[in-house]
Design a protein around this motif. Structure first.
Motif, mmCIF file in Angstrom:
data_model
loop_
_atom_site.group_PDB
_atom_site.id
_atom_site.type_symbol
_atom_site.label_atom_id
_atom_site.label_comp_id
_atom_site.label_asym_id
_atom_site.label_seq_id
_atom_site.Cartn_x
_atom_site.Cartn_y
_atom_site.Cartn_z
ATOM 1 N N ILE A 72 0.849 -1.186 0.000
ATOM 2 C CA ILE A 72 0.000 0.000 0.000
ATOM 3 C C ILE A 72 0.886 1.238 0.000
ATOM 4 O O ILE A 72 1.738 1.407 0.870
ATOM 5 C CB ILE A 72 -0.931 0.023 1.231
ATOM 6 N N THR A 73 0.683 2.086 -0.998
ATOM 7 C CA THR A 73 1.445 3.329 -1.082
ATOM 8 C C THR A 73 1.094 4.227 0.094
ATOM 9 O O THR A 73 -0.075 4.513 0.340
ATOM 10 C CB THR A 73 1.121 4.076 -2.386
ATOM 11 N N ARG A 74 2.094 4.672 0.809
ATOM 12 C CA ARG A 74 1.867 5.564 1.951
ATOM 13 C C ARG A 74 2.989 6.595 2.004
ATOM 14 O O ARG A 74 4.066 6.393 1.442
ATOM 15 C CB ARG A 74 1.848 4.778 3.261
ATOM 16 N N LEU A 75 2.732 7.690 2.696
ATOM 17 C CA LEU A 75 3.704 8.765 2.832
ATOM 18 C C LEU A 75 3.907 9.117 4.301
ATOM 19 O O LEU A 75 3.000 8.966 5.119
ATOM 20 C CB LEU A 75 3.215 10.026 2.107
ATOM 21 N N GLN A 76 5.088 9.600 4.600
ATOM 22 C CA GLN A 76 5.300 10.235 5.895
ATOM 23 C C GLN A 76 4.787 11.666 5.781
ATOM 24 O O GLN A 76 4.845 12.276 4.718
ATOM 25 C CB GLN A 76 6.788 10.227 6.259
ATOM 26 N N GLU A 77 4.279 12.208 6.868
ATOM 27 C CA GLU A 77 3.707 13.556 6.830
ATOM 28 C C GLU A 77 4.743 14.587 6.407
ATOM 29 O O GLU A 77 4.432 15.508 5.639
ATOM 30 C CB GLU A 77 3.125 13.933 8.190
ATOM 31 N N SER A 78 5.968 14.434 6.864
ATOM 32 C CA SER A 78 7.020 15.396 6.513
ATOM 33 C C SER A 78 7.291 15.375 5.007
ATOM 34 O O SER A 78 7.497 16.422 4.389
ATOM 35 C CB SER A 78 8.303 15.074 7.285
ATOM 36 N N GLU A 79 7.264 14.184 4.417
ATOM 37 C CA GLU A 79 7.508 14.093 2.980
ATOM 38 C C GLU A 79 6.348 14.700 2.198
ATOM 39 O O GLU A 79 6.544 15.408 1.212
ATOM 40 C CB GLU A 79 7.692 12.634 2.559
ATOM 41 N N ALA A 80 5.105 14.421 2.649
ATOM 42 C CA ALA A 80 3.925 14.980 1.985
ATOM 43 C C ALA A 80 3.956 16.501 2.009
ATOM 44 O O ALA A 80 3.676 17.164 1.010
ATOM 45 C CB ALA A 80 2.652 14.464 2.650
ATOM 46 N N ILE A 84 4.142 19.013 -1.305
ATOM 47 C CA ILE A 84 3.121 20.016 -1.602
ATOM 48 C C ILE A 84 3.711 21.418 -1.589
ATOM 49 O O ILE A 84 3.346 22.267 -2.410
ATOM 50 C CB ILE A 84 1.945 19.908 -0.606
ATOM 51 N N GLU A 85 4.631 21.682 -0.689
ATOM 52 C CA GLU A 85 5.281 22.993 -0.665
ATOM 53 C C GLU A 85 6.068 23.222 -1.949
ATOM 54 O O GLU A 85 6.119 24.341 -2.465
ATOM 55 C CB GLU A 85 6.198 23.093 0.557
ATOM 56 N N LEU A 115 4.282 14.527 -11.931
ATOM 57 C CA LEU A 115 3.044 13.752 -11.950
ATOM 58 C C LEU A 115 3.078 12.628 -10.923
ATOM 59 O O LEU A 115 2.075 12.333 -10.263
ATOM 60 C CB LEU A 115 2.808 13.175 -13.340
ATOM 61 N N ASN A 116 4.232 11.992 -10.777
ATOM 62 C CA ASN A 116 4.353 10.914 -9.803
ATOM 63 C C ASN A 116 4.128 11.429 -8.378
ATOM 64 O O ASN A 116 3.498 10.758 -7.557
ATOM 65 C CB ASN A 116 5.729 10.261 -9.917
ATOM 66 N N LYS A 117 4.624 12.639 -8.115
ATOM 67 C CA LYS A 117 4.405 13.253 -6.797
ATOM 68 C C LYS A 117 2.917 13.499 -6.562
ATOM 69 O O LYS A 117 2.378 13.183 -5.497
ATOM 70 C CB LYS A 117 5.154 14.584 -6.703
ATOM 71 N N MET A 118 2.256 14.088 -7.567
ATOM 72 C CA MET A 118 0.824 14.369 -7.445
ATOM 73 C C MET A 118 0.038 13.075 -7.231
ATOM 74 O O MET A 118 -0.854 13.007 -6.382
ATOM 75 C CB MET A 118 0.318 15.060 -8.719
ATOM 76 N N GLY A 119 0.392 12.064 -8.017
ATOM 77 C CA GLY A 119 -0.304 10.790 -7.914
ATOM 78 C C GLY A 119 -0.128 10.139 -6.558
ATOM 79 O O GLY A 119 -1.082 9.614 -5.979
ATOM 80 N N THR A 139 -9.512 17.491 -20.647
ATOM 81 C CA THR A 139 -8.324 16.800 -21.087
ATOM 82 C C THR A 139 -7.187 16.852 -20.039
ATOM 83 O O THR A 139 -6.423 15.894 -19.896
ATOM 84 C CB THR A 139 -7.787 17.442 -22.400
ATOM 85 N N LYS A 140 -7.037 17.986 -19.339
ATOM 86 C CA LYS A 140 -5.877 18.163 -18.473
ATOM 87 C C LYS A 140 -5.879 17.241 -17.259
ATOM 88 O O LYS A 140 -4.827 16.959 -16.689
ATOM 89 C CB LYS A 140 -5.775 19.627 -18.021
ATOM 90 N N GLY A 141 -7.041 16.790 -16.869
ATOM 91 C CA GLY A 141 -7.103 15.920 -15.697
ATOM 92 C C GLY A 141 -6.663 14.498 -15.982
ATOM 93 O O GLY A 141 -6.426 13.720 -15.045
ATOM 94 N N ILE A 142 -6.531 14.139 -17.254
ATOM 95 C CA ILE A 142 -6.231 12.752 -17.615
ATOM 96 C C ILE A 142 -4.883 12.296 -17.060
ATOM 97 O O ILE A 142 -4.770 11.208 -16.499
ATOM 98 C CB ILE A 142 -6.264 12.575 -19.145
ATOM 99 N N SER A 143 -3.851 13.107 -17.230
ATOM 100 C CA SER A 143 -2.520 12.698 -16.775
ATOM 101 C C SER A 143 -2.471 12.529 -15.255
ATOM 102 O O SER A 143 -1.837 11.599 -14.750
ATOM 103 C CB SER A 143 -1.462 13.710 -17.233
ATOM 104 N N ILE A 144 -3.153 13.402 -14.523
ATOM 105 C CA ILE A 144 -3.177 13.287 -13.061
ATOM 106 C C ILE A 144 -3.919 12.025 -12.649
ATOM 107 O O ILE A 144 -3.501 11.293 -11.755
ATOM 108 C CB ILE A 144 -3.851 14.519 -12.416
ATOM 109 N N ALA A 145 -5.048 11.773 -13.310
ATOM 110 C CA ALA A 145 -5.840 10.584 -12.998
ATOM 111 C C ALA A 145 -5.022 9.316 -13.180
ATOM 112 O O ALA A 145 -5.065 8.395 -12.356
ATOM 113 C CB ALA A 145 -7.091 10.548 -13.867
#
Length: 277
Positions: A72-80, A84-85, A115-119, A139-145
């Protein structure tokens, strides 16, 4: 062929990361590596500890004869927060300002690393949800999705403004744009969704939320469920927002075309109920 433990660890790690959220039986690994299940279990303990320590994700164990393990993909809060910053800094560049107060985002939506970060961020926000499919609008939402889908290991369906012959039979609805108040149309192939599917809606930009609200209405026509709403950028200057329950990464707080300045801040990502490593 007998594998060394170091070889097993590398190969198992690669397989798990490439197949997130897929339940894999211990028998499968035991057969591939010609090893006892007890040895495989010990390996998985090591991999899980490393994943969590490095903030890569975690392993979930499902007991029973039909059970196994899933990554399961998970993040540490500091990395998240750092990710985002970084997105805020990129979106806040004055060079992104276009006539009419729009933001130029094509370069970011075309960059694989960004994109990988956003995903990964949006996947982390909804990893506890039982998601069957991700929906976005062309169209622009496709890559993020697709970036989110890659981390959740689910398919993507794309809502279009008009029907295509290659889509087969379609379902269409009319909806009111939240910002312009104009009547617009959404179309989706009947084969895209199964009844009672749990759908994560993903969009690149949300102002009043008319497009997202339109997708929610379209899901009702398929008897599908909204599992969540993820947005890359939201506009703060909207009074009559049509959508309340959503997760955003970046918030556009002010656009000054005369002075050519853009102000952005963190979205509501950390205000929503998040689970971090």
């Amino acid at each position: 062929m007998k594998f060394k433990r170091s070889e097993r660890l590398v190969d198992m790690t690669y397989y798990l990361v490439k197949n997130p959220f897929q339940l894999i039986s211990l028998s499968y690994f035991a057969e591939i590596y010609n090893a006892a299940k007890s040895s495989i279990s010990e390996d998985l303990v090591i991999i899980k500890a490393t994943f969590e320590e490095r903030g890569i994700g975690t392993l979930q164990t499902v007991p029973g004869a039909a059970g196994g393990v899933r990554f399961i993909t998970r993040l540490q809060e500091s990395e998240a927060r750092e990710l985002i910053e970084d997105l805020c800094e990129q979106f806040g560049a004055a060079t992104r300002l276009l006539p009419g107060g729009y933001l130029y985002m094509t370069d970011l939506l075309g960059d694989p690393k960004t994109l990988n970060k956003m995903g990964k961020l949006l996947a982390n926000a909804f990893h506890q949800k039982d998601i069957d499919v991700i929906m976005t609008v062309a169209t622009k939402g496709i890559s993020i999705a697709h970036a989110v889908a890659n981390h959740l290991n689910v398919p993507v369906v794309v809502v279009r403004r008009d029907s295509k012959v290659t889509e087969g039979s379609t379902v269409s609805i009319n909806y009111v744009s939240g910002s312009s108040k104009r009547i617009q149309t959404m179309v989706l192939s009947k084969r895209s969704l199964k009844e009672n599917a749990n759908v994560l809606i993903v969009d690149d930009f949300m102002k009043a939320g008319g497009t997202v609200n339109g997708m929610k209405s379209l899901l009702e026509e398929f008897s599908a469920n909204v599992a969540g709403i993820g947005v890359l950028v939201e506009s703060e200057e909207t009074k009559d927002r049509l959508v309340d329950d959503y997760v955003s990464l970046v918030k556009l707080t002010e656009v000054n075309e005369r002075e050519k300045t853009i102000k952005v801040s963190l979205g509501n990502y950390f205000e929503t109920k998040q689970e971090f490593l």
